[in-house]
Design an enzyme around this catalytic site. Structure first.
Site, mmCIF file in Angstrom:
data_model
loop_
_atom_site.group_PDB
_atom_site.id
_atom_site.type_symbol
_atom_site.label_atom_id
_atom_site.label_comp_id
_atom_site.label_asym_id
_atom_site.label_seq_id
_atom_site.Cartn_x
_atom_site.Cartn_y
_atom_site.Cartn_z
ATOM 1 N N HIS A 256 110.153 26.701 67.938
ATOM 2 C CA HIS A 256 110.059 25.266 68.206
ATOM 3 C C HIS A 256 111.451 24.665 68.524
ATOM 4 O O HIS A 256 111.663 24.087 69.585
ATOM 5 C CB HIS A 256 109.505 24.537 66.971
ATOM 6 C CG HIS A 256 108.141 24.986 66.529
ATOM 7 N ND1 HIS A 256 107.005 24.768 67.268
ATOM 8 C CD2 HIS A 256 107.746 25.618 65.400
ATOM 9 C CE1 HIS A 256 105.949 25.251 66.609
ATOM 10 N NE2 HIS A 256 106.364 25.772 65.489
HETATM 11 O O1 RIB Z 1 106.534 21.274 63.826
HETATM 12 C C1 RIB Z 1 107.639 22.122 63.961
HETATM 13 C C2 RIB Z 1 108.898 21.418 63.563
HETATM 14 O O2 RIB Z 1 108.818 21.004 62.199
HETATM 15 C C3 RIB Z 1 110.139 22.326 63.644
HETATM 16 O O3 RIB Z 1 111.254 21.557 63.945
HETATM 17 C C4 RIB Z 1 110.235 22.876 62.245
HETATM 18 O O4 RIB Z 1 111.561 23.270 61.913
HETATM 19 C C5 RIB Z 1 109.842 21.662 61.428
HETATM 20 O O5 RIB Z 1 110.978 20.819 61.326
#
Ligand code: RIB
Ligand code: CA
Length: 333
Positions: A256
């Site tokens: 992500h």
């Molecule tokens: O939904 C994914 C996000 O939420 C990423 O940034 C993970 O590290 C959490 O912060």
């Protein structure tokens, strides 16, 4: 529409670049994928990493701060780490709500030596970001990979803050879907009011949501490719990917936050659409949802570049090259 695969991704020359570096502050809730984004950022020659600011999210802010400080000390980097918001604006959210995904420390089962001699930056996040932005007279860019609480505080505390931010890239939200439930993504869900403040500001934003980050999955082969680089940076990242892949079956090694980094420094791997985006701050079942008007049906002024497609292989080649570059530069400050 798939992005046409470029004939090949030629890794850049080995990290000897003479170019004007782009100043960035990374605001994060480290977190496994945040940590991988930090390592990759250390390998981006075109970036001047001015500092890392910490926010409550995956784990409580104090654990985020410990992770960031330990990681930079472990890799021999002298980069300021600032304490930040330990609660969201909407205090009805638990702190450290992501521990179920990132483990109680935030780094899964991966352990780092405790940094002894690296004091935190004296200024707290919002003040640090504002002062560094003013110093760079509008050139500073932000990469936000956690809840947006610190950014919203800076906007509220400093009426001219937005004048000094060139661009804000954030991992968060989704035009369709969610991971907290089927309409809410975690970073937005923790603090939707903060996101509303940021998206309502004049700061140019790029949103990298689950629509694309859910596709950016590292495989066992990718993990071994990284581990074979055999540097501190690479082994640390490979260990995190190993942990992320070993969790319950729906929790894969999704990149992500590294993909949000790529949206800033390697946008060729993404297809984006400019549209109006805001967050739902009320709603019994949809609070924290990002309403991305991809078809511009709401007749609202577009305010965000939304990533709608990704060339996964191109992105992964780029990410692995940045991790390799971070290792080649290891400890050069
Ligand atoms: O939904 C994914 C996000 O939420 C990423 O940034 C993970 O590290 C959490 O912060
Ligand atoms: Ca994060």
């Amino acid at each position: 529409m798939a992005i046409p695969l470029r004939r090949c991704f030629r890794p850049e020359s080995p990290c000897q670049h003479s170019m004007k570096k782009r100043p960035f502050i990374l605001d994060c809730d480290t977190g496994t994928d945040d940590a991988i984004a930090i390592v990759a950022a250390l390998g981006c020659e075109e970036m001047e990493l001015v500092g890392i600011t910490c926010v409550n999210g995956n784990v409580p802010e104090e654990d985020v701060a410990r992770n960031n400080r330990n990681l930079l000390a472990y890799l021999g980097r002298n980069i300021p780490v600032c304490r930040g918001a330990w609660l969201p604006f909407s205090a009805n959210r638990r702190t450290g709500a992501g521990a179920g995904v990132h483990g109680s420390t935030g780094l899964g089962t991966v352990e780092l030596p405790e940094a002894k001699s690296c004091p935190f930056e004296e200024r707290i996040a919002a003040q640090f970001i504002y002062e560094e932005a003013k110093k760079r007279n509008g050139e500073l860019e932000l990469l936000v990979t956690g809840p947006m609480t610190n950014i919203a505080i800076a906007i509220i505390e400093h009426p001219d803050f937005c004048d000094y931010i060139r661009h804000l890239y954030f991992m968060g939200g989704a035009a369709a879907g969610g991971n907290v439930n089927n309409t809410e993504e975690f970073n937005i869900w923790v603090d939707p009011e903060a996101v509303h403040i940021v998206l309502s500001s004049p700061i140019p934003c790029t949103m990298v949501g689950l629509d694309v980050t859910n596709l950016a999955i590292m495989t066992r082969e990718d993990e071994e490719r990284i581990r074979s680089l055999n540097t501190k940076e690479a082994v640390f990242v490979a260990d995190l990917i190993r942990y992320m892949s070993s969790r319950e079956k729906i929790l894969l090694a999704r990149m992500h936050d590294p993909l949000a980094l790529a949206s800033a420094l390697f946008p060729e791997c993404l297809e984006t659409k400019t549209c109006f985006v805001d967050t739902e701050c009320r709603g019994t079942y949809t609070r924290g949802h990002t309403a991305a008007d991809l078809r511009n049906r709401r007749n609202r002024e577009p305010n965000t570049e939304v990533a709608v497609n990704v060339n996964v292989e191109l992105f992964k080649d780029w990410l692995i090259e940045k991790i390799a570059c971070a290792g080649r530069k290891g400890g050069q400050g």
